[in-house]
Design a protein around this motif. Structure first.
Motif, PDB file in Angstrom:
ATOM      1  N   ASN A 236       0.827  -1.205   0.000  1.00 57.90           N
ATOM      2  CA  ASN A 236       0.000   0.000   0.000  1.00 57.90           C
ATOM      3  C   ASN A 236       0.864   1.258   0.000  1.00 57.90           C
ATOM      4  N   ARG A 237       1.942   1.238   0.781  1.00 57.98           N
ATOM      5  CA  ARG A 237       2.823   2.405   0.850  1.00 57.98           C
ATOM      6  C   ARG A 237       3.556   2.621  -0.468  1.00 57.98           C
ATOM      7  N   VAL A 238       3.970   1.534  -1.106  1.00 55.87           N
ATOM      8  CA  VAL A 238       4.631   1.651  -2.405  1.00 55.87           C
ATOM      9  C   VAL A 238       3.674   2.257  -3.427  1.00 55.87           C
ATOM     10  N   ASN A 239       2.413   1.857  -3.368  1.00 56.73           N
ATOM     11  CA  ASN A 239       1.412   2.430  -4.282  1.00 56.73           C
ATOM     12  C   ASN A 239       1.261   3.931  -4.056  1.00 56.73           C
ATOM     13  N   GLN A 240       1.407   4.368  -2.797  1.00 54.81           N
ATOM     14  CA  GLN A 240       1.330   5.801  -2.498  1.00 54.81           C
ATOM     15  C   GLN A 240       2.479   6.567  -3.157  1.00 54.81           C
ATOM     16  N   LEU A 241       3.602   5.871  -3.405  1.00 53.13           N
ATOM     17  CA  LEU A 241       4.753   6.511  -4.035  1.00 53.13           C
ATOM     18  C   LEU A 241       4.582   6.632  -5.541  1.00 53.13           C
ATOM     19  N   GLY A 242       3.603   5.915  -6.104  1.00 53.96           N
ATOM     20  CA  GLY A 242       3.359   5.979  -7.542  1.00 53.96           C
ATOM     21  C   GLY A 242       4.387   5.233  -8.361  1.00 53.96           C
ATOM     22  N   VAL A 243       5.048   4.212  -7.794  1.00 51.62           N
ATOM     23  CA  VAL A 243       6.077   3.451  -8.509  1.00 51.62           C
ATOM     24  C   VAL A 243       5.410   2.349  -9.328  1.00 51.62           C
ATOM     25  N   SER A 244       5.805   2.223 -10.587  1.00 53.53           N
ATOM     26  CA  SER A 244       5.245   1.166 -11.421  1.00 53.53           C
ATOM     27  C   SER A 244       6.100  -0.093 -11.310  1.00 53.53           C
ATOM     28  N   GLU A 245       5.442  -1.229 -11.356  1.00 53.82           N
ATOM     29  CA  GLU A 245       6.068  -2.556 -11.309  1.00 53.82           C
ATOM     30  C   GLU A 245       6.998  -2.747 -10.100  1.00 53.82           C
ATOM     31  N   PRO A 246       6.543  -2.440  -8.890  1.00 50.73           N
ATOM     32  CA  PRO A 246       7.392  -2.687  -7.713  1.00 50.73           C
ATOM     33  C   PRO A 246       7.398  -4.168  -7.359  1.00 50.73           C
ATOM     34  N   LEU A 247       8.392  -4.561  -6.597  1.00 53.79           N
ATOM     35  CA  LEU A 247       8.466  -5.937  -6.093  1.00 53.79           C
ATOM     36  C   LEU A 247       8.457  -5.884  -4.569  1.00 53.79           C
ATOM     37  N   VAL A 248       7.465  -6.510  -3.961  1.00 54.30           N
ATOM     38  CA  VAL A 248       7.401  -6.638  -2.505  1.00 54.30           C
ATOM     39  C   VAL A 248       7.112  -8.097  -2.214  1.00 54.30           C
ATOM     40  N   GLN A 249       8.099  -8.814  -1.702  1.00 54.94           N
ATOM     41  CA  GLN A 249       7.901 -10.234  -1.459  1.00 54.94           C
ATOM     42  C   GLN A 249       8.677 -10.700  -0.231  1.00 54.94           C
ATOM     43  N   ARG A 250       8.224 -11.812   0.289  1.00 53.22           N
ATOM     44  CA  ARG A 250       8.827 -12.367   1.498  1.00 53.22           C
ATOM     45  C   ARG A 250      10.134 -13.076   1.165  1.00 53.22           C
ATOM     46  N   SER A 254      11.318 -14.008   8.379  1.00 49.51           N
ATOM     47  CA  SER A 254      10.810 -12.715   8.831  1.00 49.51           C
ATOM     48  C   SER A 254      11.427 -11.542   8.076  1.00 49.51           C
ATOM     49  N   ARG A 255      11.835 -11.772   6.833  1.00 48.90           N
ATOM     50  CA  ARG A 255      12.407 -10.696   6.032  1.00 48.90           C
ATOM     51  C   ARG A 255      11.548 -10.416   4.805  1.00 48.90           C
ATOM     52  N   ILE A 256      11.594  -9.178   4.346  1.00 46.65           N
ATOM     53  CA  ILE A 256      10.812  -8.743   3.194  1.00 46.65           C
ATOM     54  C   ILE A 256      11.722  -7.976   2.239  1.00 46.65           C
ATOM     55  N   VAL A 257      11.640  -8.313   0.961  1.00 42.90           N
ATOM     56  CA  VAL A 257      12.407  -7.613  -0.067  1.00 42.90           C
ATOM     57  C   VAL A 257      11.491  -6.602  -0.753  1.00 42.90           C
ATOM     58  N   VAL A 258      11.961  -5.371  -0.856  1.00 43.83           N
ATOM     59  CA  VAL A 258      11.227  -4.327  -1.581  1.00 43.83           C
ATOM     60  C   VAL A 258      12.152  -3.773  -2.662  1.00 43.83           C
ATOM     61  N   GLU A 259      11.736  -3.886  -3.916  1.00 38.43           N
ATOM     62  CA  GLU A 259      12.504  -3.346  -5.027  1.00 38.43           C
ATOM     63  C   GLU A 259      11.621  -2.377  -5.802  1.00 38.43           C
ATOM     64  N   LEU A 260      12.147  -1.196  -6.054  1.00 36.62           N
ATOM     65  CA  LEU A 260      11.387  -0.139  -6.718  1.00 36.62           C
ATOM     66  C   LEU A 260      12.125   0.293  -7.982  1.00 36.62           C
ATOM     67  N   PRO A 261      11.905  -0.408  -9.108  1.00 41.07           N
ATOM     68  CA  PRO A 261      12.587  -0.055 -10.352  1.00 41.07           C
ATOM     69  C   PRO A 261      12.148   1.310 -10.869  1.00 41.07           C
ATOM     70  N   GLY A 262      13.102   2.045 -11.420  1.00 41.87           N
ATOM     71  CA  GLY A 262      12.789   3.329 -12.038  1.00 41.87           C
ATOM     72  C   GLY A 262      12.549   4.453 -11.059  1.00 41.87           C
ATOM     73  N   LEU A 263      12.708   4.204  -9.779  1.00 43.13           N
ATOM     74  CA  LEU A 263      12.434   5.242  -8.778  1.00 43.13           C
ATOM     75  C   LEU A 263      13.582   6.246  -8.733  1.00 43.13           C
ATOM     76  N   GLN A 264      13.230   7.527  -8.724  1.00 36.72           N
ATOM     77  CA  GLN A 264      14.246   8.569  -8.662  1.00 36.72           C
ATOM     78  C   GLN A 264      14.315   9.199  -7.273  1.00 36.72           C
ATOM     79  N   ASP A 265      13.183   9.326  -6.607  1.00 35.94           N
ATOM     80  CA  ASP A 265      13.126   9.983  -5.301  1.00 35.94           C
ATOM     81  C   ASP A 265      13.350   8.940  -4.199  1.00 35.94           C
ATOM     82  N   THR A 266      14.587   8.439  -4.077  1.00 37.75           N
ATOM     83  CA  THR A 266      14.878   7.331  -3.172  1.00 37.75           C
ATOM     84  C   THR A 266      14.773   7.721  -1.700  1.00 37.75           C
ATOM     85  N   ALA A 267      15.128   8.967  -1.371  1.00 33.59           N
ATOM     86  CA  ALA A 267      15.051   9.402   0.029  1.00 33.59           C
ATOM     87  C   ALA A 267      13.612   9.381   0.514  1.00 33.59           C
TER      88      ALA A 267
END
Length: 615
Positions: A236-250, A254-267
């Protein structure tokens, strides 16, 4: 007649190639620097919003290549990064909290291709650039919170039954120990608690005490629930960032991988994703003087919290409502021109708030803001240590019966209010998370990976073509045509599949497929040569070449396909990317090597009297 195809087969092959070519074409057009504007739950996108945005861009002398309303989002494209960043700042100030303004990379696909649903392949983080986070859920906090809730439930039930206890404390194994003044009271409490808590193991402990522990399967369920809910909230939070084709998976327990391709505003992404903000609504304990200090003696059912200015507030431990019931949060200003966050609750939350406020008119209710922040220290495993920070941001008198809609005031500034509202809209994390690995891949490195991958594909293609043409002459040219068609079909299918993402291992899968795609033609051509040496006619040799090797080709490719399926099923991330391109390549290579080359050979030689083949 040998070696003749009906017309419908030729039409099918031509249409298949045209179909693959159309859906492969978008990949040559690249991407535009863009800004994507979407509305929150309280705002909708319309043509009037589009005109409003165009007006402000023009007023600030910002020229866009195009601006359009697509699928409920406004997309503005720009010619340079400087113009894109200027437009982002202007629109962020103008549109405010009701809209999400995100830097974006938009495919530059022509409209005539977009009309038929043709899109470029989705590129992974290693090819497109972006940011990668590996996050770990703080399970100790999850289980400690569950331990505290369980202990409060037990104590409340004892108080409801007028069973007095002398002391209570937590055990190291997430259990509770309650002591009583004598054995008879202990046995009375034990009998009642055992009958009402089947999910706990409750036993005598010591002379006059009992110990209570949650069962292992219940702890496991709590663990799984925390992981799954955090994954959902992060999406849901990634969707708020407006990132297309994100990866959020377990990943793992107890770890989660979040990948945000094409993202420029990393901070901004890091700030939103890693924030562990929660709200708790609690009743203020008026029976204790509010100047009581933190080290003073407080009743078991209360605790001291502080405001931002350091003023103590005594709150009941029982939580009336949490942020989990919030469905929407927007920012506005009150009658004193101070920022406030307007809260909307779901049906259950509205019912709980309604029942509580109805029975507590005139009492004080406090809003407790809970956040876990990085302490700057690390544990023995070199993971960051999180520190829990709690702050009472609002204390108000319940003046009337409220339910689904109310406002939170007492927030310092509009920026803080916007940040809080965004987190509340996206949802509160069930458990705090800490970033244990972070890596940013720039677009330049991504382009370098793509270039190297294309060069590898090109050289693999050239090597296969040279071998086939030198060794099999005219038949080698036919196999080369099928090889190029195979590459076009792979790219077309990869672009068409909604869940397929191309990564570097995926490019490796394509290179490998192209390298071995001619295997089927080598088997067929060698069988044709063997049949010719055995005295068969040209037409018979061609027929036997395809007919006799068909089962061997299918068996070999099915074995590879099964391997690719297993890799996809049990692999993660890049392994899946390799498996997808390999599986697609196997299917298309069989199609082009068997049906494609056979169609060309039948067209050139079928039904004709030929004495010699160029093979």
């Amino acid at each position: 007649m040998l070696n003749r195809y009906p017309l419908w087969k030729y039409i099918m092959l031509v249409l298949t190639f045209i179909f693959g070519l159309l859906y492969a074409l978008p990949n040559i057009y690249g991407e535009d620097l863009a800004i994507q504007i979407t509305g929150t739950r309280g705002a909708t996108m319309s043509e009037s919003t589009l005109l409003y945005i165009q007006k402000y861009l023009t007023q600030n002398n910002i020229t866009s290549k195009s601006i359009s309303l697509i699928n409920g989002a406004i997309l503005a494209r720009f010619s340079s990064q400087d113009i894109q960043l200027r437009a982002h700042d202007v629109l962020l100030n103008v549109l405010g909290d009701n809209y999400v303004v995100a830097l974006h990379l938009a495919p530059a696909t022509p409209s005539w291709l977009a009309m038929i649903g043709a899109k470029p392949m989705k590129l992974g983080l290693d090819l497109r650039g972006g940011v990668h986070f590996l996050m770990e859920i703080d399970m100790n906090t999850v289980l400690s919170k569950l331990q505290e809730q369980t202990m409060n439930i037990l104590l409340q039930e004892l108080r409801d039954k007028n069973i007095t206890y002398t002391s209570v404390h937590k055990n190291d194994d997430y259990g509770s120990y309650i002591s009583f003044s004598d054995a008879s009271i202990r046995d009375q409490a034990l009998s009642w608690l055992i009958s009402s808590h089947r999910d706990m193991e409750i036993n005598r402990s010591g002379s006059y005490g009992i110990s209570a522990h949650l069962l292992d399967n219940y702890l496991h369920e709590a663990h799984e629930y925390a992981v799954q809910q955090n994954i959902m909230i992060l999406r849901n939070r990634v969707n708020q960032l407006g990132v297309s084709e994100p990866l959020v998976q377990r990943q793992g327990s107890s770890r989660i991988v979040v990948e945000l391709p094409g993202l420029q505003d990393t901070a901004r992404a890091k700030e939103i994703i890693s924030a562990t903000a929660m709200l708790e609504f609690r009743l203020v304990n008026n029976t204790v003087h509010q100047t009581t200090q933190a080290h003073s003696s407080i009743l078991d059912n209360s605790e001291v919290k502080f405001t931002q200015k350091g003023q103590p507030v005594v709150l009941y431990k029982q939580v009336i409502l949490t942020g989990n019931h919030i469905t929407n949060a927007t920012v506005s200003v009150d009658k004193y021109n101070q920022p406030q966050v307007n809260i909307s609750l779901d049906n259950l939350g509205g019912t709980l708030m309604s029942q509580f406020t109805k029975n507590n008119i005139g009492n004080l209710i406090a809003t407790l803001f809970v956040e876990y922040k990085n302490s700057g220290k690390k544990d023995t495993k070199n993971n960051p240590i999180l520190v829990k920070q709690e702050e009472v941001i609002n204390v108000a008198t319940i003046q009337s019966h409220i339910s689904n809609l109310f406002s939170i005031t007492g927030i310092n500034n509009i920026k803080e209010a916007r940040h809080l509202s965004l987190l509340l809209r996206a949802g509160a994390l069930i458990a705090p998370i800490k970033i244990v690995e972070e890596c940013t891949i720039g677009p330049t490195l991504g382009m370098q990976n793509i270039t190297q991958g294309l060069v590898a594909c090109l050289w693999g293609l050239i090597a296969s073509i040279l071998f086939m043409v030198i060794w099999y002459r005219k038949f080698g040219l036919i196999a080369t045509t099928a090889l190029i068609a195979n590459l076009v079909l792979i790219i077309g299918i990869m672009s068409l599949l909604p869940d397929a993402t191309l990564t570097m291992p995926g490019i490796a899968g394509i290179v490998l497929t192209l390298a071995v795609a001619v295997d089927a033609n080598v088997l067929i051509y060698e069988r044709i040569k063997e049949e010719l040496r055995n005295g068969r006619t040209v037409q018979q040799a061609i027929y036997q070449g395809y007919h006799g090797t068909f089962s061997s080709i299918v068996d070999a490719n099915m074995t590879n396909l099964i391997t690719a399926i297993i890799l996809y099923e049990f692999g993660t991330g890049s392994i899946k990317g390799f498996a997808i391109t390999t599986a697609i390549g196997i299917a298309t290579s069989m199609f082009t090597a068997i049906l494609g080359t056979r169609a060309i050979i039948n067209l050139l030689y079928g039904g004709k009297f030929i004495k010699k083949l160029s093979i």
